[in-house]
Design an enzyme around this catalytic site. Sequence first.
Site, PDB file in Angstrom:
ATOM      1  N   LYS A 204     -46.044 -15.978 -26.570  1.00  0.00           N
ATOM      2  CA  LYS A 204     -46.030 -17.581 -25.939  1.00  0.00           C
ATOM      3  C   LYS A 204     -47.330 -18.010 -25.350  1.00  0.00           C
ATOM      4  O   LYS A 204     -48.193 -17.047 -25.026  1.00  0.00           O
ATOM      5  CB  LYS A 204     -44.999 -17.771 -25.278  1.00  0.00           C
ATOM      6  CG  LYS A 204     -43.645 -18.271 -26.004  1.00  0.00           C
ATOM      7  CD  LYS A 204     -42.450 -18.531 -25.296  1.00  0.00           C
ATOM      8  CE  LYS A 204     -41.332 -19.026 -26.213  1.00  0.00           C
ATOM      9  NZ  LYS A 204     -39.952 -19.227 -25.709  1.00  0.00           N
ATOM     10  N   ARG A 238     -35.782 -11.886 -26.731  1.00  0.00           N
ATOM     11  CA  ARG A 238     -36.053 -12.517 -28.149  1.00  0.00           C
ATOM     12  C   ARG A 238     -37.632 -12.310 -28.463  1.00  0.00           C
ATOM     13  O   ARG A 238     -38.452 -12.772 -27.909  1.00  0.00           O
ATOM     14  CB  ARG A 238     -35.794 -13.885 -27.921  1.00  0.00           C
ATOM     15  CG  ARG A 238     -35.811 -14.747 -29.349  1.00  0.00           C
ATOM     16  CD  ARG A 238     -35.203 -16.079 -29.142  1.00  0.00           C
ATOM     17  NE  ARG A 238     -35.381 -16.805 -30.356  1.00  0.00           N
ATOM     18  CZ  ARG A 238     -36.828 -17.213 -30.728  1.00  0.00           C
ATOM     19  NH1 ARG A 238     -37.886 -17.273 -30.290  1.00  0.00           N
ATOM     20  NH2 ARG A 238     -36.594 -18.153 -32.137  1.00  0.00           N
TER      21      ARG A 238
HETATM   22  N1  HH2 Z   1     -38.079 -19.731 -27.898  1.00  0.00           N
HETATM   23  C1  HH2 Z   1     -38.230 -20.371 -29.219  1.00  0.00           C
HETATM   24  C2  HH2 Z   1     -37.327 -20.828 -30.015  1.00  0.00           C
HETATM   25  N2  HH2 Z   1     -36.008 -20.586 -29.642  1.00  0.00           N
HETATM   26  N3  HH2 Z   1     -34.461 -19.502 -28.257  1.00  0.00           N
HETATM   27  C3  HH2 Z   1     -34.180 -18.951 -27.011  1.00  0.00           C
HETATM   28  N4  HH2 Z   1     -32.772 -19.035 -26.883  1.00  0.00           N
HETATM   29  N5  HH2 Z   1     -34.964 -18.743 -26.028  1.00  0.00           N
HETATM   30  C4  HH2 Z   1     -36.353 -18.933 -26.321  1.00  0.00           C
HETATM   31  O1  HH2 Z   1     -37.382 -18.755 -25.453  1.00  0.00           O
HETATM   32  C5  HH2 Z   1     -36.683 -19.716 -27.662  1.00  0.00           C
HETATM   33  C6  HH2 Z   1     -35.881 -19.973 -28.601  1.00  0.00           C
HETATM   34  C7  HH2 Z   1     -39.651 -20.530 -29.597  1.00  0.00           C
HETATM   35  O2  HH2 Z   1     -40.354 -19.506 -30.309  1.00  0.00           O
HETATM   36  P1  HH2 Z   1     -40.429 -19.085 -31.802  1.00  0.00           P
HETATM   37  O3  HH2 Z   1     -38.971 -19.363 -32.427  1.00  0.00           O
HETATM   38  O4  HH2 Z   1     -41.246 -18.094 -32.122  1.00  0.00           O
HETATM   39  O5  HH2 Z   1     -41.265 -20.505 -32.440  1.00  0.00           O
HETATM   40  P2  HH2 Z   1     -40.933 -21.905 -32.936  1.00  0.00           P
HETATM   41  O6  HH2 Z   1     -40.090 -22.868 -32.234  1.00  0.00           O
HETATM   42  O7  HH2 Z   1     -42.214 -22.675 -32.998  1.00  0.00           O
HETATM   43  O8  HH2 Z   1     -40.245 -21.553 -34.358  1.00  0.00           O
END
Ligand code: HH2
Length: 271
Positions: A204, A238
């Site tokens: 992040k 995660r």
């Molecule tokens: N962060 C993201 C998405 N979903 N769910 C939970 N429970 N906790 C988190 O910190 C969280 C989440 C963001 O990360 P990512 O899926 O890699 O990116 P994007 O939202 O751009 O797909």
Amino acid sequence: MGIVNVTPDSFSDGGLYLDADAAVAHGRELAAAGADVLDVGGESTRPGADAVDAQEERRRIEPVVRALAGLGHTVSIDTSKAPVAEAALDAGARIVNDVTAFRADPELAGICADRGSDVVLMHMLGSPRTMQDDPRYDDVVDDVKGFLSERIEAALAAGVAEERIWIDPGIGFGKTLEHNLALLRRLGELRELGRPIIVGTSRKRFIGAITGRDASERIGGTVASNVLALANGADAFRVHDVAEVREALDVAEALLGRRKWDGHGMGKTSG
Ligand code: HH2
């Protein structure tokens, strides 16, 4: 928990796994690398991301969830929409990970209750489109704790069993660098809510703010933040880089003298 983003625009791996076969192959790699749960998502929540309609989100995730669940993996669906969650649960998902903690779609809590799925309730200030516009708190840890307490009550009121609920401080969702650091430093205070804690620090922006590295070069920061989160009371992590984080967490658990994490039954007994 390994991340499987079936999206064109996720912040660190957008477009890499938009094709269902590529997403399934990636999920299998993450499981082989030590992920206990695969978190499949069809909509990016990065700051400024455009919303995706339910039909398109469902089209992206359904074959991926069905294939991974069919191979025996524990699958979590990262969505805020009831029709998407229902399709994923029908396809074999056992956990609903909602970054809005049941605020975006009032029907989602009842569906999770009826299906007996595990639920992840995450804190976010505002919406992905606006959340990084000057976020402010009285005390970020107290405010997040109060929010999660209220969302646990809302889930219980909708009929979700208490033992099915996981909580997440929502690192990067409406938070400055200092807010994220305070939440990770004082994570233990969230344990007073009595539910297991998931953290998502993987690659992040706050890590880039400290190291100056691009998203694809944040593994060192991701490992450090997850190891410290473990020491401060996190139960689940995660991440994109499962092999590296799993190895670090296994060693950190041994050093801390803790039992190796066994998934704490996450998604194991329902469905
Ligand atoms: N962060 C993201 C998405 N979903 N769910 C939970 N429970 N906790 C988190 O910190 C969280 C989440 C963001 O990360 P990512 O899926 O890699 O990116 P994007 O939202 O751009 O797909």
